[in-house]
Design a protein around this motif. Structure first.
Motif, PDB file in Angstrom:
ATOM      1  N   THR A 136      39.895  41.762  24.320  1.00  8.82           N
ATOM      2  CA  THR A 136      39.321  40.605  24.997  1.00  8.82           C
ATOM      3  C   THR A 136      39.507  40.777  26.496  1.00  8.82           C
ATOM      4  O   THR A 136      40.589  41.150  26.955  1.00  8.82           O
ATOM      5  N   PHE A 137      38.455  40.496  27.245  1.00  7.17           N
ATOM      6  CA  PHE A 137      38.500  40.537  28.700  1.00  7.17           C
ATOM      7  C   PHE A 137      38.589  39.099  29.209  1.00  7.17           C
ATOM      8  O   PHE A 137      37.723  38.283  28.924  1.00  7.17           O
ATOM      9  N   PHE A 138      39.658  38.808  29.944  1.00 13.87           N
ATOM     10  CA  PHE A 138      39.913  37.458  30.447  1.00 13.87           C
ATOM     11  C   PHE A 138      39.534  37.380  31.921  1.00 13.87           C
ATOM     12  O   PHE A 138      39.916  38.252  32.713  1.00 13.87           O
ATOM     13  N   LEU A 139      38.822  36.327  32.282  1.00 13.50           N
ATOM     14  CA  LEU A 139      38.530  36.031  33.674  1.00 13.50           C
ATOM     15  C   LEU A 139      39.123  34.673  34.002  1.00 13.50           C
ATOM     16  O   LEU A 139      38.835  33.678  33.327  1.00 13.50           O
ATOM     17  N   ASN A 150      38.311  29.615  39.589  1.00 12.14           N
ATOM     18  CA  ASN A 150      38.195  28.194  39.882  1.00 12.14           C
ATOM     19  C   ASN A 150      36.717  27.795  39.829  1.00 12.14           C
ATOM     20  O   ASN A 150      35.858  28.606  39.472  1.00 12.14           O
ATOM     21  N   ARG A 151      36.460  26.555  40.186  1.00  4.93           N
ATOM     22  CA  ARG A 151      35.098  26.026  40.076  1.00  4.93           C
ATOM     23  C   ARG A 151      34.085  26.884  40.832  1.00  4.93           C
ATOM     24  O   ARG A 151      33.046  27.278  40.281  1.00  4.93           O
ATOM     25  N   ASP A 152      34.384  27.178  42.086  1.00  7.18           N
ATOM     26  CA  ASP A 152      33.370  27.803  42.928  1.00  7.18           C
ATOM     27  C   ASP A 152      33.099  29.255  42.549  1.00  7.18           C
ATOM     28  O   ASP A 152      31.954  29.709  42.580  1.00  7.18           O
ATOM     29  N   VAL A 153      34.147  30.003  42.185  1.00  3.73           N
ATOM     30  CA  VAL A 153      33.905  31.411  41.846  1.00  3.73           C
ATOM     31  C   VAL A 153      33.193  31.522  40.503  1.00  3.73           C
ATOM     32  O   VAL A 153      32.336  32.403  40.303  1.00  3.73           O
ATOM     33  N   LEU A 189      36.455  40.928  41.872  1.00  4.90           N
ATOM     34  CA  LEU A 189      37.621  40.908  41.012  1.00  4.90           C
ATOM     35  C   LEU A 189      38.869  41.200  41.837  1.00  4.90           C
ATOM     36  O   LEU A 189      38.831  41.986  42.790  1.00  4.90           O
ATOM     37  N   VAL A 190      39.976  40.565  41.476  1.00 11.06           N
ATOM     38  CA  VAL A 190      41.242  40.881  42.136  1.00 11.06           C
ATOM     39  C   VAL A 190      41.571  42.345  41.865  1.00 11.06           C
ATOM     40  O   VAL A 190      41.515  42.812  40.723  1.00 11.06           O
ATOM     41  N   ASP A 196      40.667  35.518  52.657  1.00 12.64           N
ATOM     42  CA  ASP A 196      41.572  36.631  52.326  1.00 12.64           C
ATOM     43  C   ASP A 196      41.730  36.823  50.821  1.00 12.64           C
ATOM     44  O   ASP A 196      42.828  37.051  50.305  1.00 12.64           O
ATOM     45  N   GLY A 197      40.612  36.707  50.082  1.00 13.31           N
ATOM     46  CA  GLY A 197      40.642  36.987  48.654  1.00 13.31           C
ATOM     47  C   GLY A 197      41.036  35.823  47.778  1.00 13.31           C
ATOM     48  O   GLY A 197      41.004  35.932  46.557  1.00 13.31           O
ATOM     49  N   ARG A 198      41.452  34.681  48.366  1.00 14.08           N
ATOM     50  CA  ARG A 198      41.795  33.533  47.525  1.00 14.08           C
ATOM     51  C   ARG A 198      40.531  33.040  46.831  1.00 14.08           C
ATOM     52  O   ARG A 198      39.485  32.880  47.450  1.00 14.08           O
ATOM     53  N   GLY A 199      40.636  32.769  45.557  1.00 19.79           N
ATOM     54  CA  GLY A 199      39.471  32.333  44.801  1.00 19.79           C
ATOM     55  C   GLY A 199      38.739  33.459  44.111  1.00 19.79           C
ATOM     56  O   GLY A 199      37.732  33.215  43.451  1.00 19.79           O
ATOM     57  N   ASP A 200      39.208  34.713  44.262  1.00 21.45           N
ATOM     58  CA  ASP A 200      38.609  35.810  43.511  1.00 21.45           C
ATOM     59  C   ASP A 200      38.909  35.641  42.023  1.00 21.45           C
ATOM     60  O   ASP A 200      39.767  34.851  41.627  1.00 21.45           O
ATOM     61  N   LEU A 201      38.189  36.394  41.218  1.00 21.61           N
ATOM     62  CA  LEU A 201      38.394  36.344  39.773  1.00 21.61           C
ATOM     63  C   LEU A 201      39.581  37.209  39.380  1.00 21.61           C
ATOM     64  O   LEU A 201      39.544  38.430  39.513  1.00 21.61           O
TER      65      LEU A 201
END
Length: 232
Positions: free
Chosen positions: A149-152, A155-158, A193-194, A136-141
């Protein structure tokens, strides 16, 4: 991949921050933040090193990765303001509003050489893709744009998934039609992306390959009887 970086240790009050930058600038890579469509445009070297930087960020959850891109060679296509890129784990708690003060102190630094593990990055990327539809979108950027500046935040996997997408773009970009004439080629988009509430056009960050001029020096790989001209 072997990455040459610059490392900085910065203190703000009781907190110390570790920031790394590429040892050499990505001269032919540029970024425009999504509004709602953003573009990450780069040559083989730039996209390949970005893949390594995302892989490094995936396994360095206490480190801020800063990629200065505003002063790269301006591309001859696209619209919108050029921005830098910052990668950070969401658990680090970096606030974009605090970044300008940190950035002003990025002076000097010390050389750092690291190696990324492509096999591990690929495994974690595959794991993220397999889980993504079920979470359900958890772990999206998560993302923000502030102070050019563009911030992302992820977590590890994404971050590993983004690294593999960039590696694909770097490897297959030179084989696309039209690139020998200087045209860009759409390769992929960064992992989801979120999205902001309320619907509307989805936010996307497109990854495109584009060789740098003069294009007479560029040859698509795998073509017999051709040799790449030496750079002037």
């Amino acid at each position: 991949m072997r990455l040459r970086l610059r490392q900085f240790r910065l203190r703000t009050g009781p907190h110390e921050h570790r920031v790394v930058q590429p040892g050499q600038p990505l001269r032919h890579t540029s970024l425009r933040a999504p509004e709602p469509i953003g573009t990450l445009l780069g040559d083989h070297d730039g996209l390949n090193r970005l893949a390594g930087l995302f892989s490094f960020a995936a396994y360095s959850r206490h480190t801020i990765v800063h990629v200065p891109l505003r002063d790269s060679v301006p591309p001859d296509e696209g619209v919108g303001e050029l921005v830098d890129l910052v990668l950070a784990h969401h658990t680090l708690g970096l606030r974009p509003s605090r970044w300008p003060a940190l950035r002003r102190n990025l002076v000097g630094g010390t050389p750092l050489t690291v190696r990324t593990d492509e096999a591990r990055t690929d495994r974690d990327s595959t794991s993220w893709r397999e889980r993504h539809e079920r979470t359900d979108g958890r772990g999206d950027l998560r993302h923000a744009t502030h102070a050019r500046t563009f911030f992302l935040f992820g977590n590890r996997d994404v971050f590993a998934s983004a690294a593999m997408s960039l590696a694909l773009a770097a490897g297959w970009g030179p084989r696309q039609k039209g690139v020998v004439k200087g045209h860009s080629a759409f390769m992929t988009a960064l992992p989801t992306l979120v999205q902001p509430p309320g619907g509307g056009h989805p936010l996307e960050l497109l990854v495109c390959f584009k060789p740098y001029p003069p294009y007479a020096h560029f040859r698509r790989p795998g073509r017999r009887g051709e040799r790449r001209s030496a750079p002037s």
